[in-house]
Every structure is written in C-alpha cells, then in structure tokens.
Design an enzyme around this catalytic site. Sequence first.
Site, PDB file in Angstrom:
ATOM      1  N   ASP A 119       0.821  -1.213   0.000  1.00 22.73           N
ATOM      2  CA  ASP A 119       0.000   0.000   0.000  1.00 22.73           C
ATOM      3  C   ASP A 119       0.856   1.264   0.000  1.00 22.73           C
ATOM      4  O   ASP A 119       1.381   1.649   1.041  1.00 22.73           O
ATOM      5  CB  ASP A 119      -0.918  -0.016   1.225  1.00 22.73           C
ATOM      6  N   ASP A 329      -1.646   5.251  -5.599  1.00 21.42           N
ATOM      7  CA  ASP A 329      -1.990   4.426  -4.448  1.00 21.42           C
ATOM      8  C   ASP A 329      -2.213   2.970  -4.837  1.00 21.42           C
ATOM      9  O   ASP A 329      -3.286   2.601  -5.313  1.00 21.42           O
ATOM     10  CB  ASP A 329      -3.249   4.999  -3.783  1.00 21.42           C
TER      11      ASP A 329
END
Length: 530
Positions: A119, A329
């Site tokens: 992440d 992201d």
Amino acid sequence: MATRVLVCLLVAFILIGDSLAVTLSSKLIHRFSDEAKAFRVSRNGEPPGSWPRWRSMEYYQLLASSDLQLQKMKLGPQYQLLFPSEGSKTMSFGNDFGWLHYMWIDIGTPNISFLVALDTGSDLLWVPCDCIQCAPLSAGYYNSLDRDLSEYRPSESSTSKHVNCSHELCELGPNCKSLKQPCPYIVNYYSENTSSSGLLVEDILYLASSNDHTSKNLVHAPVIIGCGRKQSGGYLDGVAPDGLLGLGLGDISVPSFLAKAGLIRNSFSMCFNEDDSGRIFFGDQGFATQQSTPFLPLDGKYITYMVGVQSCCIGNSCLKQTSFQAQIDSGTSFTFLPDEVYKKVTAEFERQVNSTRLSTKGFLWDYCYEASSERLLSIPSVVLMFAPNNSFVVRNPTFLFYDNQGVSRFCLAIQRAEGNFGIIGQNFMMGYRIVFDRENLKLGWSRSNCQDLSDGKAMPLTPPAHDRPENPLPTNEQQSTPTGRAVAPAVAGRAPSKPSSASPLLSAPHFLRMRLLPLLLLICLFLSAI
Ligand SMILES: *[C@@H]1O[C@H](CO)[C@@H](O)[C@H](O)[C@H]1NC(C)=O
Ligand SMILES: *[C@@H]1O[C@H](CO)[C@@H](O)[C@H](O)[C@H]1NC(C)=O
Ligand SMILES: *[C@@H]1O[C@H](CO)[C@@H](O)[C@H](O)[C@H]1NC(C)=O
Ligand SMILES: *[C@@H]1O[C@H](CO)[C@@H](O)[C@H](O)[C@H]1NC(C)=O
Ligand SMILES: *[C@@H]1O[C@H](CO)[C@@H](O)[C@H](O)[C@H]1NC(C)=O
C-alpha cells in the site's frame, strides 16, 4: 482502500484503557499539528525552530542529504537492491483479496511469514497480532491459499522490543497517560469503517540483497510494526487478512527505515504484471531514461505520492481542462477521477467506443459495454499526460468479463471521486516498473515485464528495447489488444462473470466496499493547512 492513515489519526483508545478513552469524534490530532509538535519538543528537548518545517522541501533535502551521507559510508560502489527474504515476487489473487497486490515477508525470531498487501497510500506495516478481532487466518477460508496465515506474538519473538509512548514515532504519544506505557496506534483507511489498531513494536524484518551473483545476503532490518490486535471493515472481509505494508513517505514506513539506516538509496520500485505476478525492489531508482514527473507537495509538505496530471487523452484526442492532482496508491483497487474530469473522459470514451452500452445501475462502474472479439480491437486508448511532457499510456483502462466464448463485456474501470483529487489505483499501474524516487521526490515509470533485477548483473542505465519509454502520443499499437490480455483469463475467471436477469453485471465483488471517503482527505488537507 487504504489511503491516509497516520496523517489523519482519529484518536480513539481502544486498547489503552478507560482513563484514556476518548470518543472517536472528539478529537483529531494531526501528526504535524502544533499539539504534536509541542509534545515532540517537550519530550525530546528539541528547541522549536531548529528543524525545518516538518515535511517541507527543506526537511526532505536535509533528510536526503543525511541519507546520502549514510549511504556513502555504508554502501559499496554499487547500489544495492533489497527485497523480502522470501523473494522479490509479488502476487495478486484478483477478487479474492480485493484486487490488491501482496507479498510474503518474514518477521521476528524465530521468523514468521506474513502475506501483506502493498500500500503506497499509507505508512505503517501492521500484521494480525495478539488478536482481539482479526480476519480468519486458516487457509481453508480462502480460495487462493495453500498455507494458513499467521498471527504475530511479540512475546514469542526474542528480537521484539516495546515501543513506548515517548518514542518519536509514537503519534498517539500526546494522549498517553504515562510515557512508559506501550505506544498505541490506530489507522483509519478511506474505505468505510476500515481500520487497524493495536500497539507498536519494533522487530526484525528480513530482507535479501544480491550484489553478486553467487550469494544472497540476508539483511536484518529493525522496523516498527503495528501489532494489529483489532481490525475492522474491509480488513475482516477479505482484504489484507494477513496485514498491510505501508510504503508511504512517513517516517514509520519500511522504505523510510531502510533508507535512514543507509541500507538502500531512498527509493523503491514496484511492477505489477498482467499475469498477476509482480516485483518489488527497495533501493531501485529505475532507468536514467525512464519518464518521470515530480511529486507535489500539499501546503508545502510531501505527505503522499501526489502527482499532477496535465491532461487526459482518449484515443488521439487530448481533452481540455482535464488536469488534476492524483495520489499514486497501490492500495486502491481501481482508479478514481475527480468529477469534472470523470465526466469529460467518460463522455469522450463513450463517443469513440463502437459498442452497445449496458445498463449498470448500482454497479461499480457506469460505462460498460457489450464486447465481441473484433470490437475489442477498437477500445479507445487512455493516456495521462504528466508535466513535463511525459505520457503514461494506461495498459488496461478497462475491466474484461469473460464467458465461454471469451470476452463478453467490458467496463471502463474508472470511478468518480467525490473530491478534487484523483487516485491512480493498482489497475492503472499495470505493465510498468513504477519508481517511487523519494530521494529526488519524483515518480518514474518505464514499460516492463517485471523481470527479476536481483540476478546479480549490474543494473543497466538504459532500458532494453521492450522497456523503452512510450511515445508521447498513443499509437494504434498501444491501444487495447485483441488478445484479452487486459485482464488475464485466470483473473477474469474469478471476476463476476455470470449475467443475471436483473442486471447484466449484478455481482458485487469485494471491492465495491472499498470506496474512498474523500471527506477524510479534505480533513487532512484542512489540518495540514493549520
Ligand atoms: C526462518 O526460519 C527458518 C527455520 O526456522 C530458517 O530456515 C530460515 O532461514 C529463517 N529465515 C530467515 C529469513 O531468517
Ligand atoms: C522508552 O523506551 C526507550 C527505549 O526502549 C527507553 O530508553 C526509555 O527509557 C523508555 N522511556 C520510558 C519513560 O520508559
Ligand atoms: C459503518 O459503521 C456504522 C456504525 O457501526 C454502520 O452504521 C455503517 O453501516 C457501517 N458502514 C458500512 C459501509 O459498513
Ligand atoms: C468506430 O466506428 C467508426 C465507423 O465505423 C470508425 O470510423 C471508428 O474508427 C471506430 N472507432 C474506433 C475506436 O475504432
Ligand atoms: C512539450 O512538447 C511540445 C510538443 O512536442 C513542445 O512544443 C513543448 O515545448 C514541450 N513542453 C515542454 C515543457 O517541454
């Protein structure tokens, strides 16, 4: 899912006990707030003003220059690449684990393996630990696993250390009753009700390097790990059941620890392949000739991997007034565009596509079409133009659905963001070696098949032929392929593919729930402005 996090800490002490209990909504402490700063100063005895503004350009320059000093001392003439001790390979399991990408890491002594989600939208590494409320960990619960997932127990690891409330990375420190007590954390992600909370501990993360082709050296890197005692929302529901590796710019992230320790250049790369495999390399700055665009500060601070898109091009038409800022992201399953841009992009896509639009009421995506193999040839390309004059040709702007005959329908895999910022999710990153060059504060990219860079050969400075940067404008060849590679069949097999009578695209996969809450980002921006 999985964006901001430690930037916006909702102060809620679930684990620390009643005297500290603060209701969820009563207070937001931003880690760069005056309150946090005041605490830092009183705790560390730092005179105010002796450091550049937190996460200002100067702050990062200082950090980079001290990193460089360390590197000069510790690194050999050749920069080393590090990867997890179990290998540089990453993997995706499609809908099973919310479309995110995962890798195995080893932690502690004796070491335990965790399958963590990658992440770039958050900072903390956390794993299920001394569980109060964790996702199921037995392999039988999941379709894609051949071994049980593990639970971390700091008390059983001889290398684990308490992180107490006086630690400089203890963000909730200001709320601790005593500085001696273990540091609690809580991370709230954009997806509704999705959070992880517990206590911070320090332990060893095992990495490998391969400077020469004969041997792999094991590297013991002390890092801070969230002992995730209590997860909620998406994390109990198939996403990141075995933890999450935050790769963000924050000091608590694994890349930050590795760079600060002088183990790597302050950079890393990720490459996601269309066959669900991929690679991660810490220390990788990519090719000298790769395309790149600078990260953008928000109010003078580099908080996330934010970049500026100058315009969006559909087919050969570059649309006016489609500039926006977007976060890169990997923890977001599918890409979001700000409303105005979304409207223009989808309208132009609709104009150029030669397929019958399907009704998709209530579905994740609005622009879905019937497909036949030959029509697939004519899916318009999607290109993002970045300053200065660099293009990013999205390899798979669509999501394909398969039936017995092959591709039966496809959707433009873009959603509408509710705020002014977009999110470039994992689906747009596919097919590129994406370099998060934190030292030079820029994002780099080059086409790649995600080959292993750790085979000991000196890193080439220019890409091999197939890795050359894209032409600034899309060519026919770069438009979506007729072979269905946009989503590998293995993945599509797990995609919802059965039409129902009510809606052709009714099945609601996990990621439906992985919607962002743009409000939180606004709160972050608001807070960082004060
Ligand atoms: C992890 O432990 C196993 C056995 O307990 C050992 O064989 C292996 O080398 C260890 N891995 C690392 C990275 O230390
Ligand atoms: C907090 O932990 C550090 C390092 O483990 C230790 O040196 C320090 O004394 C501890 N502080 C308190 C108040 O216990
Ligand atoms: C989030 O939690 C609240 C309160 O528990 C609940 O009312 C709401 O439905 C939840 N939202 C989702 C999407 O689960
Ligand atoms: C759609 O069809 C028209 C007319 O048949 C053709 O000119 C156009 O190139 C097609 N669009 C695409 C994206 O192939
Ligand atoms: C971008 O490319 C265009 C056309 O190639 C050129 O005219 C322009 O000067 C370039 N801009 C920059 C900032 O390099």
